[in-house]
Every structure is written in structure tokens, then in C-alpha cells.
Design a protein around this motif. Structure first.
Motif, PDB file in Angstrom:
ATOM      1  N   UNK A 143       1.684  29.548 102.081  1.00 50.77           N
ATOM      2  CA  UNK A 143       2.187  28.282 102.571  1.00 50.77           C
ATOM      3  C   UNK A 143       3.120  28.508 103.752  1.00 50.77           C
ATOM      4  N   UNK A 144       3.024  27.635 104.736  1.00 49.41           N
ATOM      5  CA  UNK A 144       3.818  27.811 105.951  1.00 49.41           C
ATOM      6  C   UNK A 144       5.308  27.806 105.661  1.00 49.41           C
ATOM      7  N   UNK A 145       5.751  26.986 104.684  1.00 47.28           N
ATOM      8  CA  UNK A 145       7.186  26.911 104.441  1.00 47.28           C
ATOM      9  C   UNK A 145       7.691  28.075 103.613  1.00 47.28           C
ATOM     10  N   UNK A 146       6.785  28.920 103.110  1.00 54.42           N
ATOM     11  CA  UNK A 146       7.225  29.977 102.208  1.00 54.42           C
ATOM     12  C   UNK A 146       7.247  31.364 102.851  1.00 54.42           C
ATOM     13  N   UNK A 147       6.851  31.473 104.122  1.00 51.25           N
ATOM     14  CA  UNK A 147       6.760  32.805 104.707  1.00 51.25           C
ATOM     15  C   UNK A 147       8.136  33.440 104.888  1.00 51.25           C
ATOM     16  N   UNK A 148       9.170  32.617 105.061  1.00 57.48           N
ATOM     17  CA  UNK A 148      10.537  33.132 105.102  1.00 57.48           C
ATOM     18  C   UNK A 148      11.362  32.240 104.184  1.00 57.48           C
ATOM     19  N   UNK A 149      11.220  32.472 102.899  1.00 65.08           N
ATOM     20  CA  UNK A 149      11.789  31.564 101.909  1.00 65.08           C
ATOM     21  C   UNK A 149      13.308  31.562 101.948  1.00 65.08           C
ATOM     22  N   UNK A 150      13.904  32.711 102.195  1.00 60.68           N
ATOM     23  CA  UNK A 150      15.363  32.758 102.225  1.00 60.68           C
ATOM     24  C   UNK A 150      15.922  31.876 103.346  1.00 60.68           C
ATOM     25  N   UNK A 151      15.286  31.923 104.501  1.00 60.86           N
ATOM     26  CA  UNK A 151      15.736  31.065 105.598  1.00 60.86           C
ATOM     27  C   UNK A 151      15.500  29.604 105.252  1.00 60.86           C
ATOM     28  N   UNK A 190      18.205  26.582 105.110  1.00 60.87           N
ATOM     29  CA  UNK A 190      18.057  25.319 105.838  1.00 60.87           C
ATOM     30  C   UNK A 190      18.229  24.122 104.906  1.00 60.87           C
ATOM     31  N   UNK A 191      17.660  24.221 103.704  1.00 56.43           N
ATOM     32  CA  UNK A 191      17.782  23.131 102.730  1.00 56.43           C
ATOM     33  C   UNK A 191      19.248  22.924 102.356  1.00 56.43           C
ATOM     34  N   UNK A 199      19.161  18.421 101.539  1.00 53.83           N
ATOM     35  CA  UNK A 199      18.023  17.885 100.800  1.00 53.83           C
ATOM     36  C   UNK A 199      16.788  18.739 101.071  1.00 53.83           C
ATOM     37  N   UNK A 200      15.783  18.599 100.190  1.00 56.56           N
ATOM     38  CA  UNK A 200      14.492  19.268 100.370  1.00 56.56           C
ATOM     39  C   UNK A 200      13.415  18.205 100.418  1.00 56.56           C
ATOM     40  N   UNK A 201      12.425  18.401 101.276  1.00 63.17           N
ATOM     41  CA  UNK A 201      11.309  17.463 101.391  1.00 63.17           C
ATOM     42  C   UNK A 201      10.026  18.246 101.593  1.00 63.17           C
ATOM     43  N   UNK A 202       9.033  17.982 100.758  1.00 61.40           N
ATOM     44  CA  UNK A 202       7.737  18.645 100.849  1.00 61.40           C
ATOM     45  C   UNK A 202       6.647  17.594 100.938  1.00 61.40           C
ATOM     46  N   UNK A 203       5.668  17.828 101.807  1.00 61.03           N
ATOM     47  CA  UNK A 203       4.508  16.948 101.910  1.00 61.03           C
ATOM     48  C   UNK A 203       3.306  17.584 101.226  1.00 61.03           C
TER      49      UNK A 203
END
Length: 251
Positions: free
Chosen positions: A170-178, A182-183, A188-192
Motif C-alpha cells: 500500500x502506498x501509505x505503508x511504505x514508510x509507516x513510521x513517517x 504525520x498523523x 487525525x487519520x483518514x484512509x480511502x
């Protein structure tokens, strides 16, 4: 309680039997329960009889067993989840009156998101979250906002146990720590469409006495939801209200 010949205690077996029931498997026969709980069939029959006499299990239909109302009764007499739900409900109802989709409350438990309350409207979008159901942390907005606002050692411990969270395609998971940083920064967190296609999940943390999150408050709405810009401020205001209702002093 005394250990069985296999080394596990009778309490271990009782817990495994009760834990074998899940949202996708709320009822089953004794043979299936025996396999899922990894308890010998004869022992399962005996424990099912005893648990049924106490109302912790109930027998219905042709050999079907399900959890009994006594469990619900006991769990709702006194627990942190009950206090949290009671504090949150007025604020959840306010959010639901605006979004008219799904409004939900969840906590982190055993490396999963445990949903403890959900309000839904007729005709709302599909939503796999169920009360008392569990969902993956790194694939849900509620899980990610809880993880992002947890201490660093909690984050690193989770990531060490779940390398798939970092290596996901998943594109949002390639650098999960970053992404977690950001969240935490934006609040807040928002996922589509990460769990259900054509939906957006948005969640904010509910602060506890020590400043760390005790829960996540979130909504599931259609992609392109017309009132989306109002959702995050409304959730943040509601989350602060829930914290204050639980006696948390906020700055």
C-alpha cells in the motif's frame, strides 16, 4: 484450577471455548467448538453443559451453541469500556446526526482494534466494523490514529511483531513510521477504501488521564462525502468532550 494432562489449566480451556465465538462465527455445534478451542471433544461437551447451566452459553436450534446473555450482563455491570461508552454516547450521537453514516468508538487490544460502540443510519455505506469485533491496526484509521499517538516503544513493539505493516505494498505503508508521525502532527487519520471500497474512514484520538489515547473516535462515510471538511473539526471537538466527561483535564 488444576491442570489437564496436556498441561493447560481448566481456566485456559474455558477461556478458549468462550473466545472461539467470533462475529463471523457466532454459533456452532460442539464438534466445531471443540476444534476451534483446541479442547478434547468429551471435555467440550462437559464444559458446554456447565457453562450453559450458568447462562454463559446458550443452546439453540439443532445442536447450535452461542454465547449467553449472562456474559453480556456481567460485562456491562462494571468495566472501563462501559464507562467510556457512557461518556462517549452523547457526543457520538451529535456526530451521527451530522454524518448520518457510521460513527464508532474503538480501543487497542492485543495488537488489534476492538470496536466497543457503533451508530449507523439506514442506507449508510458498507462498514465491516462490528461492536465487539476486531480489525487490523495498520489498515484502519482508528487503529492508525491510536498507534500514532501511543508512546514510541508501543509503536516499535507493534511494528516488530507485524513486519507486514511496513512491507505492505500500500502506498501509505511504505514508510509507516513517517506516516504515523504525520498523523500525530495533524491530529487525525483518514484512509480511502482500505477496508471497504468507496468509503473513507476518519478517526481522532480520545485522550486519557496520562495524555495517551484511551480510544479512537471515528466515522465511515462515502468517498467524496459533501460535508467532509466539517468532519475532522467535529470529531476533534467531540473527542475533547469525551475526555472531559471522563474527568480528564485538558489544556
Amino acid at each position: 484450577m488444576a491442570n489437564s494432562p496436556s498441561g493447560d489449566s481448566m481456566l485456559d480451556r474455558l477461556v478458549r471455548i468462550l473466545s472461539a465465538f467470533e462475529p463471523d462465527k457466532p454459533a456452532m455445534n460442539v464438534a466445531t467448538l471443540s476444534r476451534r478451542a483446541d479442547v478434547p471433544l468429551a471435555t467440550t461437551y462437559r464444559l458446554v453443559d456447565e457453562l450453559s447451566r450458568h447462562g454463559l452459553l446458550t443452546k439453540e436450534g439443532p445442536g447450535e451453541i452461542r454465547l449467553g446473555l449472562r456474559l453480556w450482563e456481567l460485562a456491562n455491570r462494571s468495566s472501563p469500556a462501559v464507562d467510556l461508552r457512557q461518556a462517549a454516547m452523547p457526543f457520538m450521537e451529535d456526530i451521527q446526526s451530522v454524518v448520518r453514516q457510521h460513527t464508532q468508538l474503538a480501543v487497542l487490544r492485543d495488537d488489534e482494534v476492538l470496536v466497543i460502540e457503533r451508530l449507523s443510519s439506514r442506507g449508510s455505506v458498507v462498514n465491516q466494523a462490528q461492536i465487539a469485533g476486531r480489525m487490523p491496526v495498520h489498515r484502519t484509521s482508528m487503529g492508525m490514529v491510536l498507534l500514532a499517538n501511543s508512546p514510541n516503544h508501543v509503536q516499535e513493539s507493534y511494528l516488530s511483531r507485524h513486519p507486514e505493516a511496513v512491507t505492505s505494498a500500500d502506498a501509505v505503508s511504505f514508510d509507516l513510521r513517517r506516516h504515523l508521525a504525520d498523523i500525530r502532527k495533524r491530529g487525525y487519520a483518514a484512509f480511502d477504501g482500505r477496508i471497504d471500497v468507496d468509503t473513507t474512514g476518519v478517526a481522532v484520538p480520545v485522550a486519557g488521564p496520562a495524555g495517551w489515547p484511551v480510544a479512537a473516535l471515528g466515522v465511515v462515510v462515502p468517498l467524496g462525502f459533501e460535508n467532509f471538511n466539517a468532519v475532522v473539526p467535529a470529531l476533534m471537538t467531540a473527542a475533547r468532550g469525551i475526555s472531559r466527561a471522563m474527568g480528564v483535564a485538558l489544556p
